[in-house]
Enzyme design. Structure first.
Site, PDB file in Angstrom:
ATOM      1  N   GLY A  58       9.836 -12.991  -9.530  1.00  0.00           N
ATOM      2  CA  GLY A  58       9.046 -13.059 -10.753  1.00  0.00           C
ATOM      3  C   GLY A  58       9.187 -14.353 -11.529  1.00  0.00           C
ATOM      4  O   GLY A  58       9.049 -14.370 -12.751  1.00  0.00           O
ATOM      5  N   SER A  59       9.402 -15.467 -10.824  1.00  0.00           N
ATOM      6  CA  SER A  59       9.562 -16.738 -11.564  1.00  0.00           C
ATOM      7  C   SER A  59       8.305 -17.090 -12.350  1.00  0.00           C
ATOM      8  O   SER A  59       8.388 -17.624 -13.454  1.00  0.00           O
ATOM      9  CB  SER A  59       9.945 -17.863 -10.602  1.00  0.00           C
ATOM     10  OG  SER A  59       8.881 -18.199  -9.742  1.00  0.00           O
ATOM     11  N   MET A  77       2.600  -8.861  -3.953  1.00  0.00           N
ATOM     12  CA  MET A  77       2.319  -9.037  -2.536  1.00  0.00           C
ATOM     13  C   MET A  77       1.577  -7.862  -1.910  1.00  0.00           C
ATOM     14  O   MET A  77       1.644  -7.639  -0.703  1.00  0.00           O
ATOM     15  CB  MET A  77       3.624  -9.309  -1.766  1.00  0.00           C
ATOM     16  CG  MET A  77       4.408 -10.491  -2.307  1.00  0.00           C
ATOM     17  SD  MET A  77       3.397 -11.978  -2.524  1.00  0.00           S
ATOM     18  CE  MET A  77       3.434 -12.621  -0.863  1.00  0.00           C
ATOM     19  N   LEU A  80      -4.998  -5.430  -3.284  1.00  0.00           N
ATOM     20  CA  LEU A  80      -5.592  -4.373  -4.109  1.00  0.00           C
ATOM     21  C   LEU A  80      -7.043  -4.132  -3.660  1.00  0.00           C
ATOM     22  O   LEU A  80      -7.774  -5.082  -3.387  1.00  0.00           O
ATOM     23  CB  LEU A  80      -5.548  -4.767  -5.583  1.00  0.00           C
ATOM     24  CG  LEU A  80      -4.132  -4.892  -6.170  1.00  0.00           C
ATOM     25  CD1 LEU A  80      -4.170  -5.596  -7.522  1.00  0.00           C
ATOM     26  CD2 LEU A  80      -3.467  -3.519  -6.294  1.00  0.00           C
ATOM     27  N   HIS A 105      -2.116 -18.385  -6.448  1.00  0.00           N
ATOM     28  CA  HIS A 105      -2.005 -18.470  -4.987  1.00  0.00           C
ATOM     29  C   HIS A 105      -1.477 -19.855  -4.635  1.00  0.00           C
ATOM     30  O   HIS A 105      -1.959 -20.860  -5.174  1.00  0.00           O
ATOM     31  CB  HIS A 105      -3.387 -18.234  -4.357  1.00  0.00           C
ATOM     32  CG  HIS A 105      -3.388 -18.295  -2.871  1.00  0.00           C
ATOM     33  ND1 HIS A 105      -2.911 -17.274  -2.082  1.00  0.00           N
ATOM     34  CD2 HIS A 105      -3.786 -19.279  -2.023  1.00  0.00           C
ATOM     35  CE1 HIS A 105      -3.030 -17.622  -0.807  1.00  0.00           C
ATOM     36  NE2 HIS A 105      -3.561 -18.826  -0.745  1.00  0.00           N
ATOM     37  N   GLU A 157     -12.680  -9.582  -2.714  1.00  0.00           N
ATOM     38  CA  GLU A 157     -12.426 -10.462  -1.560  1.00  0.00           C
ATOM     39  C   GLU A 157     -11.082 -11.163  -1.769  1.00  0.00           C
ATOM     40  O   GLU A 157     -10.824 -11.761  -2.811  1.00  0.00           O
ATOM     41  CB  GLU A 157     -13.555 -11.499  -1.489  1.00  0.00           C
ATOM     42  CG  GLU A 157     -13.487 -12.452  -0.318  1.00  0.00           C
ATOM     43  CD  GLU A 157     -13.869 -11.776   1.005  1.00  0.00           C
ATOM     44  OE1 GLU A 157     -14.681 -10.840   0.942  1.00  0.00           O
ATOM     45  OE2 GLU A 157     -13.330 -12.177   2.046  1.00  0.00           O
ATOM     46  N   LEU A 158     -10.204 -11.142  -0.804  1.00  0.00           N
ATOM     47  CA  LEU A 158      -8.854 -11.696  -0.935  1.00  0.00           C
ATOM     48  C   LEU A 158      -8.883 -13.196  -1.253  1.00  0.00           C
ATOM     49  O   LEU A 158      -9.539 -13.986  -0.564  1.00  0.00           O
ATOM     50  CB  LEU A 158      -8.066 -11.467   0.362  1.00  0.00           C
ATOM     51  CG  LEU A 158      -6.604 -11.940   0.340  1.00  0.00           C
ATOM     52  CD1 LEU A 158      -5.761 -11.082  -0.601  1.00  0.00           C
ATOM     53  CD2 LEU A 158      -6.015 -11.935   1.747  1.00  0.00           C
TER      54      LEU A 158
HETATM   55  C1  GRF Z   1       4.756 -17.876  -5.377  1.00  0.00           C
HETATM   56  O1  GRF Z   1       4.628 -18.871  -4.393  1.00  0.00           O
HETATM   57  C2  GRF Z   1       3.357 -17.439  -5.774  1.00  0.00           C
HETATM   58  O2  GRF Z   1       2.401 -18.459  -5.590  1.00  0.00           O
HETATM   59  C3  GRF Z   1       3.083 -16.328  -4.829  1.00  0.00           C
HETATM   60  O3  GRF Z   1       4.327 -15.624  -4.785  1.00  0.00           O
HETATM   61  C4  GRF Z   1       5.385 -16.609  -4.790  1.00  0.00           C
HETATM   62  C5  GRF Z   1       6.587 -16.106  -5.551  1.00  0.00           C
HETATM   63  O4  GRF Z   1       6.226 -16.000  -6.892  1.00  0.00           O
HETATM   64  N1  GRF Z   1       1.991 -15.507  -5.299  1.00  0.00           N
HETATM   65  P1  GRF Z   1       7.296 -15.513  -8.034  1.00  0.00           P
HETATM   66  O5  GRF Z   1       8.481 -16.438  -7.990  1.00  0.00           O
HETATM   67  O6  GRF Z   1       7.697 -14.088  -7.683  1.00  0.00           O
HETATM   68  O7  GRF Z   1       6.517 -15.649  -9.307  1.00  0.00           O
END
Ligand code: GRF
Length: 196
Positions: free
Chosen positions: A13-14, A91, A94, A110, A144-145
């Site tokens: 979740g950064s 990840m 949906l 993304h 659409e993904l």
């Molecule tokens: C990141 O590369 C983001 O682009 C992708 O998931 C990765 C991890 O994101 N969607 P986070 O550190 O969990 O926010």
């Protein structure tokens, strides 16, 4: 009126952390919940430490029944009455049924310069293609993904000795700049895409 933002994560979740940290002061939005499909996602205790309510809906018990998982997710989500949803390292794909009620109000980040490299392993694919530039994209989510209207992009150079890990780290640092900047503009009603 303060806009209510729900954040979806699956891991550390950064990006969520940077978004929550930015939604302060004169920012028109506030985080109302962090939801994860992974019960032990590192971002859940991080959100709790920042005072944001958290909910986990483990997708595994639902197996292939995607509709049942999304119904459980939606039931939890509705309790927080979000105006905007930010997918941030979420990840799970949906379905249109889940996305449709939030059309135009669901954002995703993304790790590629869309429309290049939709899907997974974006950095490896950029390296294999010999690209000299990479980056990240914030876009509106459509059924659409990785395909919705682009709200912002940030570019980074690809260096000759880059590995997937070094490129991913360089892109992630730009994600942390891009996503908060795009969300501020979005909730302020600015629709022009942002290019960093
Ligand atoms: C990141 O590369 C983001 O682009 C992708 O998931 C990765 C991890 O994101 N969607 P986070 O550190 O969990 O926010």
């Amino acid at each position: 009126m303060t806009q209510r933002v729900a954040l979806f994560i699956s891991g550390g979740g950064s990006n969520m952390i940077r978004l929550v940290e930015d939604m302060k002061g004169d920012h028109p939005a506030r985080p109302v919940v962090v939801l994860s499909n992974v019960p032990d996602a590192g971002g859940i205790p991080a959100a709790a430490r920042m005072g944001v309510p958290t909910v986990t809906v483990d997708h595994r018990p639902f197996g292939k029944d995607r509709a049942a998982f999304e119904a459980a997710l939606m039931a939890e989500l509705k309790r927080f009455r979000p105006d905007v949803i930010c997918l941030a390292g979420f990840m799970r794909v949906l379905t249109a049924d889940f996305v449709r009620p939030f059309a135009g109000r669901m954002l995703n980040i993304h790790p590629s310069l869309l429309p290049k490299y939709k899907g997974l392993h974006t950095h490896q694919r950029a390296l294999e293609a010999g690209d000299h530039e990479a980056g990240c994209t914030v876009h509106l989510v459509t059924p659409e993904l990785d395909d919705g209207p682009i709200l912002g992009q940030a570019r980074v150079p690809v260096l000759p000795d880059d590995t997937e890990a070094t490129l991913a780290a360089r892109v992630l640092a730009r994600e942390h700049q891009l996503y908060p900047a795009v969300l501020r503009r979005f909730v302020s009603g600015q629709t022009e895409p942002l290019f960093l």
